[in-house]
Design a protein around this motif. Sequence first.
Motif, PDB file in Angstrom:
ATOM      1  N   ASP A   1      37.957  43.371  50.054  1.00  0.00           N
ATOM      2  CA  ASP A   1      37.241  42.591  49.071  1.00  0.00           C
ATOM      3  C   ASP A   1      35.981  42.290  49.349  1.00  0.00           C
ATOM      4  O   ASP A   1      35.446  42.420  50.738  1.00  0.00           O
ATOM      5  N   THR A   2      35.300  42.011  48.448  1.00  0.00           N
ATOM      6  CA  THR A   2      33.888  41.872  48.747  1.00  0.00           C
ATOM      7  C   THR A   2      33.486  40.315  48.145  1.00  0.00           C
ATOM      8  O   THR A   2      34.269  39.848  47.698  1.00  0.00           O
ATOM      9  N   LYS A   3      32.102  40.163  48.310  1.00  0.00           N
ATOM     10  CA  LYS A   3      31.631  38.783  47.881  1.00  0.00           C
ATOM     11  C   LYS A   3      32.141  38.526  46.444  1.00  0.00           C
ATOM     12  O   LYS A   3      32.462  37.420  46.158  1.00  0.00           O
ATOM     13  N   ASP A   4      31.947  39.523  45.502  1.00  0.00           N
ATOM     14  CA  ASP A   4      31.791  39.209  44.441  1.00  0.00           C
ATOM     15  C   ASP A   4      33.337  39.844  43.582  1.00  0.00           C
ATOM     16  O   ASP A   4      33.395  39.562  42.365  1.00  0.00           O
ATOM     17  N   TYR A   5      33.879  40.834  44.311  1.00  0.00           N
ATOM     18  CA  TYR A   5      35.085  41.375  43.765  1.00  0.00           C
ATOM     19  C   TYR A   5      36.319  41.240  44.655  1.00  0.00           C
ATOM     20  O   TYR A   5      35.876  41.595  45.985  1.00  0.00           O
ATOM     21  N   LYS A   6      37.567  41.312  44.151  1.00  0.00           N
ATOM     22  CA  LYS A   6      38.660  41.340  44.990  1.00  0.00           C
ATOM     23  C   LYS A   6      39.227  42.566  44.588  1.00  0.00           C
ATOM     24  O   LYS A   6      39.339  43.042  43.622  1.00  0.00           O
ATOM     25  N   GLY A   7      40.115  43.169  45.662  1.00  0.00           N
ATOM     26  CA  GLY A   7      40.784  44.494  45.349  1.00  0.00           C
ATOM     27  C   GLY A   7      40.130  45.717  45.087  1.00  0.00           C
ATOM     28  O   GLY A   7      40.464  46.512  44.257  1.00  0.00           O
ATOM     29  N   CYS A   8      39.059  45.856  45.801  1.00  0.00           N
ATOM     30  CA  CYS A   8      38.164  47.167  45.643  1.00  0.00           C
ATOM     31  C   CYS A   8      39.121  48.055  46.454  1.00  0.00           C
ATOM     32  O   CYS A   8      39.508  48.362  47.525  1.00  0.00           O
TER      33      CYS A   8
ATOM     34  N   CYS B   1      32.749  44.660  53.152  1.00  0.00           N
ATOM     35  CA  CYS B   1      34.207  44.412  52.750  1.00  0.00           C
ATOM     36  C   CYS B   1      35.025  43.552  53.848  1.00  0.00           C
ATOM     37  O   CYS B   1      34.608  43.687  54.955  1.00  0.00           O
TER      38      CYS B   1
END
Length: 72
Positions: A11-18, A52
């Motif tokens: 997960d990143t600050k802006d996106y989940k499940g990368c 991440c």
Amino acid sequence: MSGTEYNIIGDTKDYKGCLILTCGKSEERAKEVLNCLLTNPTESDKMMIKGCANLRVEKADSGECWWNEGCD
């Protein structure tokens, strides 16, 4: 293509499940790769996982994986 594949997801600050890495059909191998990323990452690994969090192994149906398109 059917079956189960294991992937490293984060997960990143802006996106989940990368999607970070595809690890093939072995859950054991995917867990080994995850352990290396968390405990002894190479310089390349560090660049790949930069920003991440919550790195984990997730399984997916091979037929639903976009990176397998055209690989029949």
